[in-house]
Design a protein around this motif. Structure first.
Motif, mmCIF file in Angstrom:
data_model
loop_
_atom_site.group_PDB
_atom_site.id
_atom_site.type_symbol
_atom_site.label_atom_id
_atom_site.label_comp_id
_atom_site.label_asym_id
_atom_site.label_seq_id
_atom_site.Cartn_x
_atom_site.Cartn_y
_atom_site.Cartn_z
ATOM 1 N N GLY A 1 10.688 -44.632 22.448
ATOM 2 C CA GLY A 1 10.278 -44.968 23.810
ATOM 3 C C GLY A 1 10.673 -43.879 24.786
ATOM 4 N N THR A 2 9.969 -43.800 25.893
ATOM 5 C CA THR A 2 10.311 -42.859 26.950
ATOM 6 C C THR A 2 11.026 -43.609 28.060
ATOM 7 O OG1 THR A 2 8.359 -41.544 26.444
ATOM 8 C CG2 THR A 2 9.411 -41.154 28.570
ATOM 9 N N TRP A 3 12.229 -43.151 28.380
ATOM 10 C CA TRP A 3 13.002 -43.790 29.445
ATOM 11 C C TRP A 3 12.653 -43.117 30.758
ATOM 12 C CZ3 TRP A 3 15.711 -47.757 27.203
ATOM 13 C CH2 TRP A 3 16.337 -48.629 28.110
ATOM 14 N N ASP A 4 11.717 -43.723 31.474
ATOM 15 C CA ASP A 4 11.269 -43.108 32.733
ATOM 16 C C ASP A 4 11.314 -44.123 33.856
ATOM 17 O OD1 ASP A 4 9.090 -44.791 32.263
ATOM 18 O OD2 ASP A 4 7.867 -43.200 31.399
ATOM 19 N N GLY A 5 10.884 -43.706 35.020
ATOM 20 C CA GLY A 5 10.850 -44.595 36.167
ATOM 21 C C GLY A 5 12.183 -44.722 36.888
ATOM 22 N N VAL A 6 13.181 -43.968 36.485
ATOM 23 C CA VAL A 6 14.481 -44.017 37.154
ATOM 24 C C VAL A 6 14.394 -43.295 38.499
ATOM 25 C CG1 VAL A 6 16.880 -43.264 37.021
ATOM 26 C CG2 VAL A 6 15.750 -44.192 34.993
ATOM 27 N N ARG A 7 14.755 -44.018 39.547
ATOM 28 C CA ARG A 7 14.648 -43.438 40.893
ATOM 29 C C ARG A 7 15.955 -43.559 41.652
ATOM 30 N NH1 ARG A 7 11.049 -41.927 38.574
ATOM 31 N NH2 ARG A 7 8.816 -41.876 39.057
ATOM 32 N N ASN A 8 17.007 -43.261 40.948
ATOM 33 C CA ASN A 8 18.325 -43.270 41.575
ATOM 34 C C ASN A 8 18.987 -41.954 41.179
ATOM 35 O OD1 ASN A 8 21.370 -43.669 40.890
ATOM 36 N ND2 ASN A 8 20.960 -45.188 42.460
ATOM 37 N N HIS A 9 19.567 -41.288 42.161
ATOM 38 C CA HIS A 9 20.025 -39.927 41.900
ATOM 39 C C HIS A 9 21.156 -39.834 40.887
ATOM 40 C CE1 HIS A 9 17.384 -37.876 44.661
ATOM 41 N NE2 HIS A 9 17.604 -38.835 45.543
ATOM 42 N N LEU A 10 22.084 -40.777 40.958
ATOM 43 C CA LEU A 10 23.190 -40.748 40.007
ATOM 44 C C LEU A 10 22.686 -41.053 38.597
ATOM 45 C CD1 LEU A 10 26.123 -40.364 39.471
ATOM 46 C CD2 LEU A 10 26.569 -42.702 40.249
#
Length: 148
Positions: free
Chosen positions: A31-40
């Motif tokens: 799977g691709t772990w994407d969609g993260v929109r938090n800088h840390l």
DNA sequence: GCCAACGTTGGC
DNA sequence: GCCAACGTTGGC
């Protein structure tokens, strides 16, 4: 000869199982772990190296660590980001824990009280110290205290 | 550069 | 459904 490879790093990644759960990852094989929109969280994603290991945590429903996955490809650009600024990685399932470790149990365990998961409860990708990683694996081998 | 208002995440 | 903890935005 000098050993160049660093020790693998450990992580914990959250997903809501009704959106994307452990079984979905197993079914897809990768799977691709994407969609993260938090800088840390994004910084953690960028720090990951191929071969690092991560717990798969079910947020919202379940609230527990269900399995272990391996970072199969690191340093990707998030394909869902039109600006190409956010990071992503690919992951493969390694194995399901013999039993899930619940958030409740983690909170009740002094050895795990300092986990980034607890300190920054909203962080979707957090780091896990080697000692914490090992401790959780040991916990998963045993039954919940008080259950027979 | 501060801070109020608002939005989001995630546990309860 | 509520709320705490953060993050972001925009007015000043």
């Amino acid at each position: 000869m000098t050993k160049i490879d660093a020790e693998p790093q450990f992580w914990l990644m959250k997903s809501e199982p009704d959106v994307y759960g452990w079984d979905d990852l197993v079914e897809q094989k990768e799977g691709t772990w994407d969609g993260v929109r938090n800088h840390l969280a994004a910084r953690n994603l960028r720090t990951m190296k191929q071969g690092d290991l991560a717990f798969f945590y079910h947020s919202n429903i379940g609230l527990e660590i269900v399995g272990i996955m391996k970072i199969s490809k690191a340093g990707m650009t998030d394909p869902t980001d039109p600006d190409g600024k956010w990071a992503a990685v690919k992951v493969k399932p390694v194995k399901k824990l013999k039993r899930a470790i619940t958030l409740k149990e983690i909170k009740a365990t002094p050895e795990l009280a300092d986990m980034e998961l607890l300190r920054q409860s909203r962080l979707s990708v957090s780091g896990v110290r080697p000692s914490e990683w090992d401790f959780i694996l040991e916990m998963a081998k045993r039954k919940l205290p008080g259950t027979k």
